[in-house]
Write a protein that holds these residues in place. Structure first.
Motif, PDB file in Angstrom:
ATOM      1  N   GLU A 153       0.983  -1.460  -0.242  1.00  0.00           N
ATOM      2  CA  GLU A 153       0.148  -0.110  -0.256  1.00  0.00           C
ATOM      3  C   GLU A 153       0.965   1.576   0.407  1.00  0.00           C
ATOM      4  O   GLU A 153       2.052   1.440   0.253  1.00  0.00           O
ATOM      5  CB  GLU A 153      -0.630  -0.080   1.070  1.00  0.00           C
ATOM      6  N   ALA A 154       0.487   1.963  -0.749  1.00  0.00           N
ATOM      7  CA  ALA A 154       1.090   3.169  -0.450  1.00  0.00           C
ATOM      8  C   ALA A 154       0.576   4.642  -0.697  1.00  0.00           C
ATOM      9  O   ALA A 154      -0.673   4.652  -1.650  1.00  0.00           O
ATOM     10  CB  ALA A 154       2.124   3.742  -2.543  1.00  0.00           C
ATOM     11  N   VAL A 155       0.866   5.763  -0.630  1.00  0.00           N
ATOM     12  CA  VAL A 155       0.125   7.463  -1.198  1.00  0.00           C
ATOM     13  C   VAL A 155       1.109   8.225  -1.509  1.00  0.00           C
ATOM     14  O   VAL A 155       2.512   7.904  -1.091  1.00  0.00           O
ATOM     15  CB  VAL A 155       0.424   8.075   0.925  1.00  0.00           C
ATOM     16  N   VAL A 156       0.882   8.494  -2.915  1.00  0.00           N
ATOM     17  CA  VAL A 156       1.338   9.075  -3.966  1.00  0.00           C
ATOM     18  C   VAL A 156       1.029  10.118  -4.316  1.00  0.00           C
ATOM     19  O   VAL A 156      -0.637  10.378  -3.681  1.00  0.00           O
ATOM     20  CB  VAL A 156       1.522   7.964  -4.866  1.00  0.00           C
ATOM     21  N   LEU A 157       1.773  10.641  -4.872  1.00  0.00           N
ATOM     22  CA  LEU A 157       1.776  12.452  -4.962  1.00  0.00           C
ATOM     23  C   LEU A 157       0.848  12.769  -6.571  1.00  0.00           C
ATOM     24  O   LEU A 157       0.575  12.131  -7.429  1.00  0.00           O
ATOM     25  CB  LEU A 157       2.170  13.568  -5.139  1.00  0.00           C
ATOM     26  N   GLY A 158      -0.099  13.117  -6.144  1.00  0.00           N
ATOM     27  CA  GLY A 158      -1.321  13.441  -7.593  1.00  0.00           C
ATOM     28  C   GLY A 158      -2.204  12.557  -7.533  1.00  0.00           C
ATOM     29  O   GLY A 158      -2.284  12.285  -6.903  1.00  0.00           O
ATOM     30  N   THR A 159      -3.808  13.226  -8.339  1.00  0.00           N
ATOM     31  CA  THR A 159      -4.493  12.634  -8.388  1.00  0.00           C
ATOM     32  C   THR A 159      -4.308  11.128  -9.608  1.00  0.00           C
ATOM     33  O   THR A 159      -4.753  12.018 -10.679  1.00  0.00           O
ATOM     34  CB  THR A 159      -6.450  13.433  -8.368  1.00  0.00           C
ATOM     35  N   HIS A 193       4.392   0.108   2.305  1.00  0.00           N
ATOM     36  CA  HIS A 193       3.894  -0.767   3.736  1.00  0.00           C
ATOM     37  C   HIS A 193       3.982  -1.791   2.869  1.00  0.00           C
ATOM     38  O   HIS A 193       3.115  -1.785   2.237  1.00  0.00           O
ATOM     39  CB  HIS A 193       2.705  -0.241   4.540  1.00  0.00           C
ATOM     40  N   ALA A 194       4.346  -2.694   3.165  1.00  0.00           N
ATOM     41  CA  ALA A 194       4.546  -4.290   2.615  1.00  0.00           C
ATOM     42  C   ALA A 194       3.248  -4.945   3.073  1.00  0.00           C
ATOM     43  O   ALA A 194       4.098  -5.323   4.465  1.00  0.00           O
ATOM     44  CB  ALA A 194       5.565  -4.892   2.559  1.00  0.00           C
ATOM     45  N   GLU A 195       1.503  -4.820   2.829  1.00  0.00           N
ATOM     46  CA  GLU A 195       0.525  -4.983   3.450  1.00  0.00           C
ATOM     47  C   GLU A 195       0.368  -6.661   3.463  1.00  0.00           C
ATOM     48  O   GLU A 195      -0.149  -7.450   4.064  1.00  0.00           O
ATOM     49  CB  GLU A 195      -0.492  -4.637   3.092  1.00  0.00           C
ATOM     50  N   SER A 233      -0.263  -8.344   7.202  1.00  0.00           N
ATOM     51  CA  SER A 233       0.438  -6.969   8.392  1.00  0.00           C
ATOM     52  C   SER A 233      -0.585  -5.527   8.942  1.00  0.00           C
ATOM     53  O   SER A 233      -0.482  -4.581   7.355  1.00  0.00           O
ATOM     54  CB  SER A 233       1.670  -6.510   7.856  1.00  0.00           C
ATOM     55  N   PRO A 234      -0.837  -5.173   9.559  1.00  0.00           N
ATOM     56  CA  PRO A 234      -1.501  -4.058   9.892  1.00  0.00           C
ATOM     57  C   PRO A 234      -0.574  -2.360   9.390  1.00  0.00           C
ATOM     58  O   PRO A 234       0.463  -2.428   9.615  1.00  0.00           O
ATOM     59  CB  PRO A 234      -1.616  -4.071  11.954  1.00  0.00           C
ATOM     60  N   ARG A 235      -1.700  -1.719   8.636  1.00  0.00           N
ATOM     61  CA  ARG A 235      -0.042  -0.380   8.630  1.00  0.00           C
ATOM     62  C   ARG A 235      -0.548   0.288   9.219  1.00  0.00           C
ATOM     63  O   ARG A 235      -0.470   0.767  10.736  1.00  0.00           O
ATOM     64  CB  ARG A 235      -2.054   0.718   7.605  1.00  0.00           C
ATOM     65  N   PRO A 236       1.312   0.659   9.343  1.00  0.00           N
ATOM     66  CA  PRO A 236       1.660   1.057  10.266  1.00  0.00           C
ATOM     67  C   PRO A 236       0.818   2.662  10.791  1.00  0.00           C
ATOM     68  O   PRO A 236       0.142   3.461  10.260  1.00  0.00           O
ATOM     69  CB  PRO A 236       2.918   1.800   9.957  1.00  0.00           C
ATOM     70  N   ALA A 237       1.222   2.577  12.190  1.00  0.00           N
ATOM     71  CA  ALA A 237       0.787   4.189  12.410  1.00  0.00           C
ATOM     72  C   ALA A 237       1.003   5.078  12.199  1.00  0.00           C
ATOM     73  O   ALA A 237      -0.348   5.982  11.626  1.00  0.00           O
ATOM     74  CB  ALA A 237       0.850   4.483  14.162  1.00  0.00           C
ATOM     75  N   ASP A 238       2.282   5.637  11.511  1.00  0.00           N
ATOM     76  CA  ASP A 238       2.247   6.758  10.789  1.00  0.00           C
ATOM     77  C   ASP A 238       0.957   7.485   9.688  1.00  0.00           C
ATOM     78  O   ASP A 238       0.878   7.537   9.055  1.00  0.00           O
ATOM     79  CB  ASP A 238       4.064   7.467  10.589  1.00  0.00           C
ATOM     80  N   GLN A 239       1.509   6.423   8.680  1.00  0.00           N
ATOM     81  CA  GLN A 239       1.162   5.665   8.179  1.00  0.00           C
ATOM     82  C   GLN A 239      -0.783   6.616   8.032  1.00  0.00           C
ATOM     83  O   GLN A 239      -1.847   6.721   6.851  1.00  0.00           O
ATOM     84  CB  GLN A 239       1.077   4.464   6.804  1.00  0.00           C
ATOM     85  N   ASP A 240      -1.202   5.629   8.530  1.00  0.00           N
ATOM     86  CA  ASP A 240      -2.628   5.192   9.261  1.00  0.00           C
ATOM     87  C   ASP A 240      -3.505   6.628   9.684  1.00  0.00           C
ATOM     88  O   ASP A 240      -4.143   7.737   9.289  1.00  0.00           O
ATOM     89  CB  ASP A 240      -2.846   4.762   9.965  1.00  0.00           C
ATOM     90  N   ALA A 241      -2.128   7.754  10.238  1.00  0.00           N
ATOM     91  CA  ALA A 241      -2.960   8.721  10.274  1.00  0.00           C
ATOM     92  C   ALA A 241      -2.886   9.826   9.009  1.00  0.00           C
ATOM     93  O   ALA A 241      -3.824  10.677   9.082  1.00  0.00           O
ATOM     94  CB  ALA A 241      -2.023   9.700  11.592  1.00  0.00           C
ATOM     95  N   LEU A 242      -1.725   9.813   8.298  1.00  0.00           N
ATOM     96  CA  LEU A 242      -1.245  10.653   7.008  1.00  0.00           C
ATOM     97  C   LEU A 242      -2.795  10.287   6.233  1.00  0.00           C
ATOM     98  O   LEU A 242      -3.265  11.060   6.243  1.00  0.00           O
ATOM     99  CB  LEU A 242      -0.439   9.800   6.325  1.00  0.00           C
ATOM    100  N   ILE A 243      -3.195   8.557   6.204  1.00  0.00           N
ATOM    101  CA  ILE A 243      -4.410   8.917   5.759  1.00  0.00           C
ATOM    102  C   ILE A 243      -5.628   9.088   5.666  1.00  0.00           C
ATOM    103  O   ILE A 243      -6.607   9.606   4.844  1.00  0.00           O
ATOM    104  CB  ILE A 243      -4.653   6.939   5.693  1.00  0.00           C
ATOM    105  N   GLU A 244      -5.312   9.398   7.197  1.00  0.00           N
ATOM    106  CA  GLU A 244      -6.981   9.784   7.668  1.00  0.00           C
ATOM    107  C   GLU A 244      -7.335  10.942   7.911  1.00  0.00           C
ATOM    108  O   GLU A 244      -8.007  12.135   7.394  1.00  0.00           O
ATOM    109  CB  GLU A 244      -6.650   9.328   9.447  1.00  0.00           C
ATOM    110  N   ALA A 245      -6.052  11.901   7.521  1.00  0.00           N
ATOM    111  CA  ALA A 245      -5.786  13.842   7.596  1.00  0.00           C
ATOM    112  C   ALA A 245      -6.236  13.710   6.261  1.00  0.00           C
ATOM    113  O   ALA A 245      -7.105  14.817   6.217  1.00  0.00           O
ATOM    114  CB  ALA A 245      -4.452  14.336   7.864  1.00  0.00           C
ATOM    115  N   LEU A 246      -5.362  12.545   5.248  1.00  0.00           N
ATOM    116  CA  LEU A 246      -6.418  13.097   3.984  1.00  0.00           C
ATOM    117  C   LEU A 246      -7.837  13.016   3.563  1.00  0.00           C
ATOM    118  O   LEU A 246      -8.569  13.728   2.571  1.00  0.00           O
ATOM    119  CB  LEU A 246      -5.804  12.296   2.576  1.00  0.00           C
TER     120      LEU A 246
END
Length: 324
Positions: free
Chosen positions: A170-176, A281-283, A300-313
């Motif tokens: 799973e990844a968060v990338v720039l751009g829509t 994240h290698a999920e 593998s559960p998503r790391p807390a920092d990546q989860d917080a980033l996604i929630e903010a987005l």
């Protein structure tokens, strides 16, 4: 060094085949390169005598193999906690935390996953790379499989080369991003920066690299995507996503810097500015057990920092809905 001695009879069905090919089929626990070296060193005898790799067998001869297993790694064992998700006599699956380097190297001689594995199982020192058959970057968390025997190691390496291991990220990338797709571009060492990889032609040293991706969720200026690997080149997802204009959030090596949506809340600004690693994240990891053939799959559960980033987005998208 450990020495193992094996004896076996050449099957009649192997008549007319080369000695080295026959030996590889008779002793599949060992890699072809290792067996080839032993044949050249006289550690593999045919009816009590040395034989050339290309010598043809008749069938019915006795093959004696003296397998000398020297320590393949010389790292120090260290008592470092491991999150072991599965373990049997042949392999283990480890959920690597963010920040843990896999192999010792320049700047990281100790405190690595290999040091931890050797403390957990000293016998791994006899396996190539300590049983580690694939790797994750230091700042990428997630699942890895580690071989505990030569047979499992040989088979897992083969399975990876044949794309028989399911590796999902799973990844968060720039751009829509509008839709998913496939990036099929060879990857090799960057021409000018030795710390980086890059898309390079095969004739210039690039190796086949294939990444499949699909969009899970779209935000105003970012996308949450799933990536599945066919190959496993160094920095593959990071290089491929940057190549198509969507580098990973927080990627200091391949990214284009910070991108803030217009009117972003302070919470989102803080989340993006504070994310200082690649959002990867290698999920999921799935494969047939190399010895028993049983299919195994792990999450593998998503790391807390990546989860917080996604929630903010997500929260930002609720305040500023995307117009299709």
């Amino acid at each position: 060094m450990t020495t193992l001695r094996h004896e076996a009879i050449v099957p009649v069905t192997a008549a007319g085949r080369r000695f080295d090919q026959t030996v590889a089929e008779m002793f599949p626990d060992y890699s072809r390169s290792r067996l080839s070296g032993w044949i050249k060193d006289g550690k593999v005898l045919l009816d009590g005598a040395r034989a050339a790799p290309r010598q043809l067998v008749r069938g019915g001869e006795k093959v004696e193999l003296e397998a000398e297993l020297e320590n393949e790694v010389h790292a120090q064992a260290e008592d470092i906690a491991l999150d072991i998700r599965f373990e049997d006599n042949d392999l283990m699956v480890v959920d690597k935390p963010m920040g843990l380097v896999v192999h010792p190297g320049a700047g990281n001689p100790t405190g690595t996953m290999l040091n931890a594995l050797l403390h957990h199982n000293p016998g791994l020192a006899e396996l190539p790379r300590g049983g580690i058959v694939h790797r994750l970057d230091k700042d990428t968390a997630g699942l890895m499989v580690v071989a505990k025997t030569l047979a499992a190691h040989t088979r897992l390496v083969e399975m990876l080369s044949l794309h028989e291991v399911r590796r999902q990220y799973e990844a968060v990338v720039l751009g829509t991003m509008v839709a998913g797709g496939t990036v099929d571009e060879p990857i090799g060492r960057h021409q000018h920066d030795r710390l980086k990889q890059g898309v390079r032609d095969v004739i210039d040293g690039g190796k086949e690299s294939v990444t499949h991706y699909r969009v899970r969720e779209r935000f105003r200026a970012h996308s949450l995507i799933q990536c599945n690997l066919e190959t496993g080149r160094t920095h593959q997802i990071r290089v491929h996503m940057a190549h198509i204009g969507h580098p990973l959030v927080g990627d200091q090596l391949y990214g284009n810097g910070l991108r803030l949506p217009r009117g972003a809340s302070q919470e989102l600004i803080d989340a993006l500015r504070g994310f200082r690693r690649q959002a990867l994240h290698a999920e999921k990891l799935g494969f047939d057990h190399p010895i028993t053939g049983e299919y195994l799959e792990f999450d593998s559960p998503r790391p807390a920092d990546q989860d917080a980033l996604i929630e903010a987005l997500r929260a930002d998208t609720v305040l500023h809905p995307i117009e299709d």
